[in-house]
Structures are given as structure tokens and as C-alpha cells.
Design a protein around this motif. Structure first.
Motif, PDB file in Angstrom:
ATOM      1  N   ALA A  38     -10.290  -7.010  35.051  1.00  0.00           N
ATOM      2  CA  ALA A  38      -9.917  -8.415  35.271  1.00  0.00           C
ATOM      3  C   ALA A  38     -11.076  -9.382  35.054  1.00  0.00           C
ATOM      4  CB  ALA A  38      -9.368  -8.576  36.690  1.00  0.00           C
ATOM      5  N   CYS A  39     -12.301  -8.956  35.283  1.00  0.00           N
ATOM      6  CA  CYS A  39     -13.464  -9.809  35.042  1.00  0.00           C
ATOM      7  C   CYS A  39     -14.705  -8.918  34.999  1.00  0.00           C
ATOM      8  CB  CYS A  39     -13.597 -10.892  36.120  1.00  0.00           C
ATOM      9  SG  CYS A  39     -13.513 -10.279  37.807  1.00  0.00           S
ATOM     10  N   GLU A  40     -15.788  -9.493  34.507  1.00  0.00           N
ATOM     11  CA  GLU A  40     -16.999  -8.660  34.385  1.00  0.00           C
ATOM     12  C   GLU A  40     -18.249  -9.516  34.484  1.00  0.00           C
ATOM     13  OE1 GLU A  40     -16.719  -6.770  30.589  1.00  0.00           O
ATOM     14  OE2 GLU A  40     -16.856  -8.648  29.487  1.00  0.00           O
ATOM     15  N   ASP A  41     -19.360  -8.857  34.770  1.00  0.00           N
ATOM     16  CA  ASP A  41     -20.667  -9.478  34.640  1.00  0.00           C
ATOM     17  C   ASP A  41     -21.567  -8.451  33.958  1.00  0.00           C
ATOM     18  OD1 ASP A  41     -21.323  -7.664  36.626  1.00  0.00           O
ATOM     19  OD2 ASP A  41     -21.312  -9.140  38.242  1.00  0.00           O
ATOM     20  N   THR A  42     -22.858  -8.658  33.972  1.00  0.00           N
ATOM     21  CA  THR A  42     -23.722  -7.725  33.240  1.00  0.00           C
ATOM     22  C   THR A  42     -23.782  -6.351  33.906  1.00  0.00           C
ATOM     23  OG1 THR A  42     -25.573  -8.620  34.475  1.00  0.00           O
ATOM     24  CG2 THR A  42     -25.204  -9.531  32.266  1.00  0.00           C
ATOM     25  N   ARG A  43     -23.358  -6.277  35.163  1.00  0.00           N
ATOM     26  CA  ARG A  43     -23.489  -5.014  35.895  1.00  0.00           C
ATOM     27  C   ARG A  43     -22.206  -4.172  35.932  1.00  0.00           C
ATOM     28  NH1 ARG A  43     -26.233  -9.107  38.920  1.00  0.00           N
ATOM     29  NH2 ARG A  43     -24.238  -9.568  39.902  1.00  0.00           N
TER      30      ARG A  43
ATOM     31  N   TRP B 201     -12.007  -4.130  38.217  1.00  0.00           N
ATOM     32  CA  TRP B 201     -10.559  -3.964  38.070  1.00  0.00           C
ATOM     33  C   TRP B 201      -9.875  -4.659  39.248  1.00  0.00           C
ATOM     34  CZ3 TRP B 201      -7.840  -0.006  34.852  1.00  0.00           C
ATOM     35  CH2 TRP B 201      -8.642   0.425  33.799  1.00  0.00           C
ATOM     36  N   SER B 202      -8.759  -5.258  38.925  1.00  0.00           N
ATOM     37  CA  SER B 202      -8.070  -6.015  39.958  1.00  0.00           C
ATOM     38  C   SER B 202      -6.616  -6.186  39.545  1.00  0.00           C
ATOM     39  CB  SER B 202      -8.794  -7.364  40.108  1.00  0.00           C
ATOM     40  OG  SER B 202      -8.203  -8.149  41.100  1.00  0.00           O
ATOM     41  N   LYS B 203      -5.889  -7.003  40.278  1.00  0.00           N
ATOM     42  CA  LYS B 203      -4.475  -7.218  39.962  1.00  0.00           C
ATOM     43  C   LYS B 203      -3.972  -8.458  40.683  1.00  0.00           C
ATOM     44  CE  LYS B 203      -1.367  -4.712  41.999  1.00  0.00           C
ATOM     45  NZ  LYS B 203      -0.750  -5.749  42.839  1.00  0.00           N
ATOM     46  N   PRO B 204      -2.884  -9.020  40.195  1.00  0.00           N
ATOM     47  CA  PRO B 204      -2.287 -10.119  40.962  1.00  0.00           C
ATOM     48  C   PRO B 204      -1.940  -9.624  42.362  1.00  0.00           C
ATOM     49  CG  PRO B 204      -1.188  -9.866  38.842  1.00  0.00           C
ATOM     50  CD  PRO B 204      -2.092  -8.679  38.996  1.00  0.00           C
ATOM     51  N   GLY B 205      -1.927 -10.548  43.313  1.00  0.00           N
ATOM     52  CA  GLY B 205      -1.573 -10.174  44.688  1.00  0.00           C
ATOM     53  C   GLY B 205      -2.789 -10.166  45.585  1.00  0.00           C
TER      54      GLY B 205
ATOM     55  N   GLY C 208      -8.157 -14.555  44.392  1.00  0.00           N
ATOM     56  CA  GLY C 208      -8.900 -14.834  43.154  1.00  0.00           C
ATOM     57  C   GLY C 208      -8.995 -13.603  42.277  1.00  0.00           C
ATOM     58  N   TRP C 209      -7.840 -13.006  41.977  1.00  0.00           N
ATOM     59  CA  TRP C 209      -7.816 -11.631  41.470  1.00  0.00           C
ATOM     60  C   TRP C 209      -8.547 -11.437  40.151  1.00  0.00           C
ATOM     61  CZ3 TRP C 209      -5.510  -9.719  36.982  1.00  0.00           C
ATOM     62  CH2 TRP C 209      -4.704 -10.617  36.279  1.00  0.00           C
ATOM     63  N   ASN C 210      -8.627 -12.503  39.300  1.00  0.00           N
ATOM     64  CA  ASN C 210      -9.198 -12.281  37.972  1.00  0.00           C
ATOM     65  C   ASN C 210     -10.492 -13.050  37.739  1.00  0.00           C
ATOM     66  OD1 ASN C 210      -8.054 -14.731  37.984  1.00  0.00           O
ATOM     67  ND2 ASN C 210      -6.753 -14.450  36.185  1.00  0.00           N
ATOM     68  N   LYS C 211     -11.196 -13.343  38.837  1.00  0.00           N
ATOM     69  CA  LYS C 211     -12.494 -14.004  38.643  1.00  0.00           C
ATOM     70  C   LYS C 211     -13.487 -13.563  39.711  1.00  0.00           C
ATOM     71  CE  LYS C 211     -11.307 -18.386  41.012  1.00  0.00           C
ATOM     72  NZ  LYS C 211     -10.827 -17.831  42.190  1.00  0.00           N
ATOM     73  N   ILE C 212     -14.749 -13.706  39.359  1.00  0.00           N
ATOM     74  CA  ILE C 212     -15.791 -13.447  40.350  1.00  0.00           C
ATOM     75  C   ILE C 212     -15.939 -14.736  41.144  1.00  0.00           C
ATOM     76  CG2 ILE C 212     -18.268 -13.039  40.643  1.00  0.00           C
ATOM     77  CD1 ILE C 212     -18.130 -11.391  38.011  1.00  0.00           C
ATOM     78  N   ASP C 213     -15.887 -14.636  42.458  1.00  0.00           N
ATOM     79  CA  ASP C 213     -16.006 -15.808  43.315  1.00  0.00           C
ATOM     80  C   ASP C 213     -17.438 -16.363  43.206  1.00  0.00           C
ATOM     81  OD1 ASP C 213     -14.701 -17.237  45.839  1.00  0.00           O
ATOM     82  OD2 ASP C 213     -16.808 -16.815  46.294  1.00  0.00           O
ATOM     83  N   ARG C 214     -17.547 -17.673  42.998  1.00  0.00           N
ATOM     84  CA  ARG C 214     -18.889 -18.239  42.775  1.00  0.00           C
ATOM     85  C   ARG C 214     -19.747 -18.144  44.032  1.00  0.00           C
ATOM     86  NH1 ARG C 214     -19.122 -23.563  41.391  1.00  0.00           N
ATOM     87  NH2 ARG C 214     -16.968 -23.927  41.934  1.00  0.00           N
ATOM     88  N   GLY C 215     -19.116 -18.281  45.182  1.00  0.00           N
ATOM     89  CA  GLY C 215     -19.861 -18.138  46.436  1.00  0.00           C
ATOM     90  C   GLY C 215     -20.399 -16.716  46.587  1.00  0.00           C
ATOM     91  N   SER C 216     -19.573 -15.733  46.259  1.00  0.00           N
ATOM     92  CA  SER C 216     -20.008 -14.338  46.380  1.00  0.00           C
ATOM     93  C   SER C 216     -21.147 -14.046  45.404  1.00  0.00           C
ATOM     94  CB  SER C 216     -18.835 -13.399  46.106  1.00  0.00           C
ATOM     95  OG  SER C 216     -17.817 -13.607  47.059  1.00  0.00           O
ATOM     96  N   ALA C 217     -21.053 -14.586  44.186  1.00  0.00           N
ATOM     97  CA  ALA C 217     -22.130 -14.378  43.205  1.00  0.00           C
ATOM     98  C   ALA C 217     -23.434 -14.990  43.717  1.00  0.00           C
ATOM     99  CB  ALA C 217     -21.727 -14.986  41.863  1.00  0.00           C
TER     100      ALA C 217
ATOM    101  N   GLY D 296     -11.955  -7.678  49.393  1.00  0.00           N
ATOM    102  CA  GLY D 296     -11.267  -8.008  48.148  1.00  0.00           C
ATOM    103  C   GLY D 296     -11.355  -6.819  47.195  1.00  0.00           C
ATOM    104  N   PHE D 297     -11.628  -7.076  45.905  1.00  0.00           N
ATOM    105  CA  PHE D 297     -11.711  -5.947  44.966  1.00  0.00           C
ATOM    106  C   PHE D 297     -13.071  -5.253  45.003  1.00  0.00           C
ATOM    107  CE2 PHE D 297     -12.150  -9.713  42.031  1.00  0.00           C
ATOM    108  CZ  PHE D 297     -13.485  -9.533  41.645  1.00  0.00           C
ATOM    109  N   GLY D 298     -13.934  -5.653  45.923  1.00  0.00           N
ATOM    110  CA  GLY D 298     -15.169  -4.907  46.174  1.00  0.00           C
ATOM    111  C   GLY D 298     -16.406  -5.469  45.504  1.00  0.00           C
ATOM    112  N   TYR D 299     -16.359  -6.736  45.110  1.00  0.00           N
ATOM    113  CA  TYR D 299     -17.487  -7.325  44.374  1.00  0.00           C
ATOM    114  C   TYR D 299     -18.803  -7.201  45.148  1.00  0.00           C
ATOM    115  CZ  TYR D 299     -20.642 -10.733  42.377  1.00  0.00           C
ATOM    116  OH  TYR D 299     -21.759 -11.308  41.844  1.00  0.00           O
ATOM    117  N   LEU D 300     -18.808  -7.587  46.422  1.00  0.00           N
ATOM    118  CA  LEU D 300     -20.064  -7.560  47.185  1.00  0.00           C
ATOM    119  C   LEU D 300     -20.548  -6.126  47.347  1.00  0.00           C
ATOM    120  CD1 LEU D 300     -19.277 -10.246  49.952  1.00  0.00           C
ATOM    121  CD2 LEU D 300     -20.699 -10.530  47.915  1.00  0.00           C
ATOM    122  N   ALA D 301     -19.650  -5.231  47.726  1.00  0.00           N
ATOM    123  CA  ALA D 301     -20.028  -3.828  47.939  1.00  0.00           C
ATOM    124  C   ALA D 301     -20.647  -3.233  46.683  1.00  0.00           C
ATOM    125  CB  ALA D 301     -18.798  -3.027  48.346  1.00  0.00           C
TER     126      ALA D 301
END
Ligand SMILES: C[S@@+](CC[C@H](N)C(=O)[O-])C[C@H]1O[C@@H](n2cnc3c(N)ncnc32)[C@H](O)[C@@H]1O
Length: 353
Positions: A163-168, A172-176, A179-188, A214-219
Motif C-alpha cells: 500500500a505504501c513504501e519508503d526507503t526501508r 502491506w495494508s488494506k481498506p478498513g 490511513g490504510w494506504n499512506k505513511i502517517d506524517r506524524g509517525s514518520a 495500525g499496520f505496524g509502521y512504528l514497530a
């Protein structure tokens, strides 16, 4: 109580038909359990509350695959915030309702209820009756015809996808989920400044909790070297996505746990990372921040650090006073604040570690 809730409660109370009630986060419960109603919902806190009141309720990401085709006389659904979820559940109603069965949709005009009712009538191949409940609120009864029509596009709601990516990572994510298809700017922002906040380098060592994962961005971005990694959320879709992303990153030992604001977790985490929710359904819920702060106070080790990112307008420091002895605003970007919390007060006074 709003008009939609009153209408829903009346129907739930009166029905004698075999009924499926689909619940998202946006319901208020005010009626005794009805044994003819089977409930499915994707928020753990809502489902647990219903179970405590005697309802027959199952927690899943609206996985209805185990329910028999044509098995219900009626489906009740107060529409969700996200369009793909609503479209998916309308399509499932086509399979689950017997011919002549009814899908009852409740919602406000601004939530698209009238458009959903039209789409549902086309999908179920039957008739539609709408009742105005108040200035904004509507209840639509859609009867299933003998043959269904074309159902609204739900973007393959059940499936996880890149659903979205960065250099690292690719996430993977899904509707439901949030912010399922973006990296949250606050979290970044939190990840960028975490080494400074903790005066260390990433990945973190020790035990780490991602609270409201969420989809585990911080972890995924902090925890490659953690001795223990726990991710928890109340949303079934988030838990599925997070598990998948951790496995893809080789973090198969990490635990992904369903919990309502961390309530099932045991204390002792060296680091907690958190971007707390402040929306519940269609409304802003300030209590959620308080509950996430209280959970962090309970779950943090005496010498641990909880690192929060919040929108600038949330008075996190004031809310945290009395819970933590050391509260430090590490950054205020004008839009987000990064706040580090240390020395949980109760734990200290009780001498836990
Ligand atoms: C702002 S999002 C942050 C998601 C993720 N940590 C990130 O940084 O992208 C807040 C998360 O809290 C979760 N949440 C909302 N209410 C919750 C509750 N009562 N208990 C646990 N998690 C909850 C939401 O499902 C969502 O995943």
C-alpha cells in the motif's frame, strides 16, 4: 441518544427473525441482548462490550465466509466511515440474505446513506424503501430479489496488498484501517527524531511496545534488535496487516495482540511508541488520548520511556501530568508534537520495575 441509535435499538429489540448485525466502531449500545441476532464487528472493545451484555458477538475483519449463503432474514448495518467497507458489506448481504430478506442501512445524509441505499438496491436486485428519521438521518430497507444485480466496487476489501513504501520497507495494508494506504506524517516524524528523544540509535534494544500499531509502521522502524516486540490494536484489519508486515520483515517472534488501549497487556516495557487515535467513528474522542496515556503509565518499566506523537492541538503534556514525573516536549513542528514521558508515577510509588 441520536435518532439512528434509537431506530437501531428498537429494531434489535423487536426482531424475531434470524438477523445479522454488522457493527463498526460507531454504535452506542442501549438494548438487552436478543438471541436471534448474530453480531460481527471489527473493533475489539465494541465486541467485548456486546459480549458482556450477553450478545452473541464475533470479532473479525468482517470475515463472514463461515456464514451460510441465504442464512439470514435480515441484516442490520449502521454504515461505516470508509466506503470500501460499506461496499464490501453490501456485496456480502447479497450472498447472506435469503430471497425476500432485508438489508437495513442506517446513516446520515453526509455519510452517503442515500447513495449506499441505491447501490444496495441494485446489488440485491430488489426494492428499496427509505424513511427519513430526522433532519439528516435515514433508514433504508432494501429487499433482496430472486436474482442479484451488480454490486458496488469494494477494492477487494478482504485482501492485504502493498500500500505504501519508503526507503526501508514496503508496507502491506488494506481498506478498513486507519490511513490504510499512506505513511502517517506524524509517525514518520517520530521515527526521524526517536534517536534524539532517547539518546540512542535505531533499532532499539530491550522490550518495545507499539501501542495502537495500525499496520505496524512504528514497530517495523524501531524494533529489529528488540528482545521483545509487542504490537497491539483494537482493529482486526490492523492486526492482520501488522502481522503480515512483521513476518515479511523476518520479525516472526514479535507478538501481535488484540487489546483495547493495551488493556490485556502485562507491564514492564522499556520503550513504548505511540501515535494515539483521537477519532472514534465519525466523531473526535478526547478520552482515547487519556486512555492511551493511562495504559502507557501502567505498562512502562520504571526506567522506561514512552514516546508519543500527537497533533499540536492535543494537550498531551497537561493530560500526562499526574501520570508521569518526567514530561518533555522534544519537538513542536507547528503541526505535530513529539513528547517523551518517563517515570510513571504509580509504578514508582509502588516500587515495581
Ligand atoms: C493514529 S493511528 C496510528 C497507527 C500506527 N501506529 C502508525 O503510526 O501509523 C491510531 C491507531 O490506534 C488504533 N486504535 C483506536 N482505538 C483503539 C483502542 N481503543 N484500542 C487500541 N487501539 C486503538 C487504531 O486502530 C489505529 O491503528
Amino acid at each position: 441518544m441520536d435518532l439512528l441509535t434509537t431506530e437501531l435499538n428498537t429494531r434489535l429489540h423487536n426482531t424475531r427473525a434470524s438477523t445479522l448485525w454488522l457493527v463498526d466502531e460507531n454504535i452506542q449500545l442501549d438494548t438487552a441482548a436478543n438471541p436471534t441476532v448474530h453480531v460481527v464487528g471489527n473493533r475489539l472493545d465494541v465486541i467485548e462490550r456486546l459480549q458482556q451484555h450477553g450478545w452473541q458477538a464475533a470479532f473479525s475483519d468482517f470475515d463472514l465466509s463461515g456464514l451460510a449463503a441465504g442464512g439470514f432474514d435480515q441484516i442490520l448495518y449502521r454504515v461505516s466511515k470508509e466506503k470500501p467497507v460499506v461496499h464490501y458489506l453490501i456485496s456480502e448481504a447479497q450472498r447472506l440474505l435469503r430471497p425476500d430478506g432485508q438489508l437495513v442501512l442506517l446513516g446520515d445524509k453526509g455519510e452517503g446513506i442515500r447513495t449506499y441505499a441505491k447501490k444496495a438496491a441494485e446489488c440485491l436486485g430488489g426494492s428499496r424503501q427509505e424513511q427519513k428519521l430526522g433532519k439528516e438521518s435515514w433508514c433504508a430497507e432494501i429487499t433482496r430479489g430472486l436474482t442479484g444485480g451488480s454490486c458496488p466496487e469494494h477494492q477487494c476489501y478482504p485482501e492485504l496488498r502493498p500500500a505504501c513504501e519508503d526507503t526501508r520497507h514496503t508496507y502491506w495494508s488494506k481498506p478498513g484501517l486507519f490511513g490504510w494506504n499512506k505513511i502517517d506524517r506524524g509517525s514518520a516524524l517520530l521515527i526521524e527524531h526517536l534517536p534524539n528523544m532517547l539518546d540512542t540509535t535505531l533499532p532499539l534494544s530491550g522490550s518495545v511496545l507499539d501501542l495502537g500499531c495500525g499496520f505496524g509502521y512504528l514497530a517495523l522502524n524501531v524494533a529489529g534488535g528488540a528482545t521483545r516486540l509487542v504490537c497491539s490494536d483494537n482493529n482486526a484489519a490492523a492486526l492482520r496487516a501488522c502481522r503480515h508486515n512483521l513476518d515479511q520483515a523476518g520479525l516472526t517472534q514479535a507478538e501481535v495482540l488484540a487489546a483495547n488501549a493495551g488493556d490485556r497487556l502485562t507491564p514492564g516495557f522499556d520503550t513504548i511508541v505511540c501515535n494515539p487515535p483521537f477519532h472514534s467513528g465519525f466523531s473526535v474522542d478526547g478520552d482515547l488520548t487519556d486512555r492511551f496515556l493511562a495504559a502507557s503509565q501502567r505498562l512502562l518499566a520504571v526506567n522506561g520511556s514512552a514516546c508519543f506523537v500527537v497533533n499540536q492541538h492535543i494537550p498531551l503534556e497537561r493530560k500526562a501530568a499526574g501520570l508521569f514525573a518526567d514530561i518533555h516536549t522534544c519537538l513542536d513542528s507547528g503541526q505535530f508534537k513529539l513528547v517523551r514521558l518517563r517515570q510513571p508515577i504509580n509504578l514508582q510509588s509502588q516500587g515495581y520495575s
